[in-house]
Design a protein around this motif. Structure first.
Motif, PDB file in Angstrom:
ATOM      1  N   SER A   3       5.938   2.286   2.194  1.00 26.61           N
ATOM      2  CA  SER A   3       5.125   1.085   2.027  1.00 26.61           C
ATOM      3  C   SER A   3       5.840  -0.084   2.696  1.00 26.61           C
ATOM      4  O   SER A   3       7.013   0.011   3.057  1.00 26.61           O
ATOM      5  CB  SER A   3       4.916   0.782   0.546  1.00 26.61           C
ATOM      6  OG  SER A   3       6.139   0.362  -0.035  1.00 26.61           O
ATOM      7  N   GLN A   4       5.133  -1.191   2.819  1.00 29.14           N
ATOM      8  CA  GLN A   4       5.747  -2.392   3.387  1.00 29.14           C
ATOM      9  C   GLN A   4       6.904  -2.878   2.527  1.00 29.14           C
ATOM     10  O   GLN A   4       7.918  -3.346   3.038  1.00 29.14           O
ATOM     11  CB  GLN A   4       4.687  -3.479   3.549  1.00 29.14           C
ATOM     12  CG  GLN A   4       3.670  -3.141   4.611  1.00 29.14           C
ATOM     13  CD  GLN A   4       2.560  -4.177   4.712  1.00 29.14           C
ATOM     14  OE1 GLN A   4       2.468  -5.095   3.924  1.00 29.14           O
ATOM     15  NE2 GLN A   4       1.703  -3.999   5.703  1.00 29.14           N
ATOM     16  N   ASP A  11      15.350  -2.664   5.315  1.00 30.57           N
ATOM     17  CA  ASP A  11      15.732  -3.521   6.444  1.00 30.57           C
ATOM     18  C   ASP A  11      16.850  -4.478   6.020  1.00 30.57           C
ATOM     19  O   ASP A  11      16.638  -5.653   5.772  1.00 30.57           O
ATOM     20  CB  ASP A  11      14.505  -4.292   6.936  1.00 30.57           C
ATOM     21  CG  ASP A  11      14.763  -5.120   8.175  1.00 30.57           C
ATOM     22  OD1 ASP A  11      15.795  -4.895   8.849  1.00 30.57           O
ATOM     23  OD2 ASP A  11      13.933  -5.994   8.475  1.00 30.57           O
ATOM     24  N   ALA A  12      18.073  -3.953   5.982  1.00 28.69           N
ATOM     25  CA  ALA A  12      19.213  -4.691   5.435  1.00 28.69           C
ATOM     26  C   ALA A  12      19.489  -6.005   6.153  1.00 28.69           C
ATOM     27  O   ALA A  12      19.878  -6.984   5.518  1.00 28.69           O
ATOM     28  CB  ALA A  12      20.468  -3.810   5.479  1.00 28.69           C
ATOM     29  N   LEU A  18      14.003  -1.061  11.508  1.00 28.29           N
ATOM     30  CA  LEU A  18      14.920  -0.198  10.772  1.00 28.29           C
ATOM     31  C   LEU A  18      15.702   0.649  11.759  1.00 28.29           C
ATOM     32  O   LEU A  18      15.116   1.378  12.552  1.00 28.29           O
ATOM     33  CB  LEU A  18      14.169   0.756   9.846  1.00 28.29           C
ATOM     34  CG  LEU A  18      13.478   0.206   8.631  1.00 28.29           C
ATOM     35  CD1 LEU A  18      12.830   1.337   7.850  1.00 28.29           C
ATOM     36  CD2 LEU A  18      14.449  -0.548   7.758  1.00 28.29           C
ATOM     37  N   THR A  19      17.018   0.539  11.689  1.00 26.53           N
ATOM     38  CA  THR A  19      17.847   1.450  12.456  1.00 26.53           C
ATOM     39  C   THR A  19      18.009   2.733  11.640  1.00 26.53           C
ATOM     40  O   THR A  19      17.727   2.757  10.434  1.00 26.53           O
ATOM     41  CB  THR A  19      19.235   0.848  12.712  1.00 26.53           C
ATOM     42  OG1 THR A  19      19.889   0.661  11.454  1.00 26.53           O
ATOM     43  CG2 THR A  19      19.145  -0.462  13.491  1.00 26.53           C
ATOM     44  N   GLN A  90       7.622  -1.664  11.316  1.00 28.21           N
ATOM     45  CA  GLN A  90       6.871  -1.467  10.079  1.00 28.21           C
ATOM     46  C   GLN A  90       5.663  -0.569  10.329  1.00 28.21           C
ATOM     47  O   GLN A  90       5.327   0.289   9.504  1.00 28.21           O
ATOM     48  CB  GLN A  90       6.457  -2.815   9.503  1.00 28.21           C
ATOM     49  CG  GLN A  90       6.003  -2.719   8.070  1.00 28.21           C
ATOM     50  CD  GLN A  90       5.810  -4.084   7.464  1.00 28.21           C
ATOM     51  OE1 GLN A  90       4.759  -4.679   7.643  1.00 28.21           O
ATOM     52  NE2 GLN A  90       6.816  -4.581   6.765  1.00 28.21           N
ATOM     53  N   ALA A  91       5.007  -0.729  11.472  1.00 27.25           N
ATOM     54  CA  ALA A  91       3.844   0.093  11.795  1.00 27.25           C
ATOM     55  C   ALA A  91       4.213   1.568  11.908  1.00 27.25           C
ATOM     56  O   ALA A  91       3.462   2.428  11.442  1.00 27.25           O
ATOM     57  CB  ALA A  91       3.199  -0.396  13.100  1.00 27.25           C
ATOM     58  N   GLU A  92       5.338   1.868  12.530  1.00 25.43           N
ATOM     59  CA  GLU A  92       5.779   3.264  12.616  1.00 25.43           C
ATOM     60  C   GLU A  92       6.102   3.808  11.233  1.00 25.43           C
ATOM     61  O   GLU A  92       5.798   4.955  10.924  1.00 25.43           O
ATOM     62  CB  GLU A  92       7.029   3.384  13.509  1.00 25.43           C
ATOM     63  CG  GLU A  92       6.769   3.222  14.968  1.00 25.43           C
ATOM     64  CD  GLU A  92       8.050   3.198  15.790  1.00 25.43           C
ATOM     65  OE1 GLU A  92       8.106   3.916  16.797  1.00 25.43           O
ATOM     66  OE2 GLU A  92       8.987   2.447  15.432  1.00 25.43           O
ATOM     67  N   PHE A  93       6.722   2.984  10.419  1.00 24.48           N
ATOM     68  CA  PHE A  93       7.166   3.411   9.096  1.00 24.48           C
ATOM     69  C   PHE A  93       6.007   3.729   8.159  1.00 24.48           C
ATOM     70  O   PHE A  93       6.055   4.719   7.440  1.00 24.48           O
ATOM     71  CB  PHE A  93       8.076   2.332   8.486  1.00 24.48           C
ATOM     72  CG  PHE A  93       8.638   2.703   7.157  1.00 24.48           C
ATOM     73  CD1 PHE A  93       9.668   3.597   7.053  1.00 24.48           C
ATOM     74  CD2 PHE A  93       8.118   2.136   5.990  1.00 24.48           C
ATOM     75  CE1 PHE A  93      10.202   3.950   5.811  1.00 24.48           C
ATOM     76  CE2 PHE A  93       8.649   2.463   4.748  1.00 24.48           C
ATOM     77  CZ  PHE A  93       9.690   3.379   4.656  1.00 24.48           C
TER      78      PHE A  93
END
Length: 95
Positions: A3-4, A11-12, A18-19, A90-93
């Motif tokens: 989710s978002q 996303d630290a 996100l790496t 975010q879209a990929e996630f």
């Protein structure tokens, strides 16, 4: 999990990407939080997701080691990284 809100938690550095390191750090923390007896392995009860347990338990010994968990998480990251740039938007996630 995808989710978002989860993306934001992962996303630290807050850069909206996100790496793999951020992704794995989140899942390592999750693993630790599920490992009730802190023995470095998850039982089916600790894992809590019967449907995916076999996917993680590569050697079929009834436990999921951190190495087994990381293997699945690395594969997931690669699958989610649709453009192959080494980071997730975010879209990929959330797709």
């Amino acid at each position: 999990f995808r989710s978002q809100t989860t993306f934001t938690k992962m996303d630290a550095d807050g850069n909206n990407y996100l790496t793999e390191e951020e992704y794995l750090a989140f899942w390592n923390g999750y693993f630790d939080s599920r490992d009730a007896n802190q023995d470095g392995a998850l039982t089916g009860k600790e894992h809590g997701h019967a449907g995916s347990f076999k996917d993680f338990d590569a050697d079929g010994d009834g436990t999921i080691t951190r190495a087994e968990d990381v293997r699945v998480r690395e594969e997931d990251f690669q699958d989610l990284d649709s453009d192959g740039d080494g980071s997730l938007t975010q879209a990929e996630f959330v797709r």
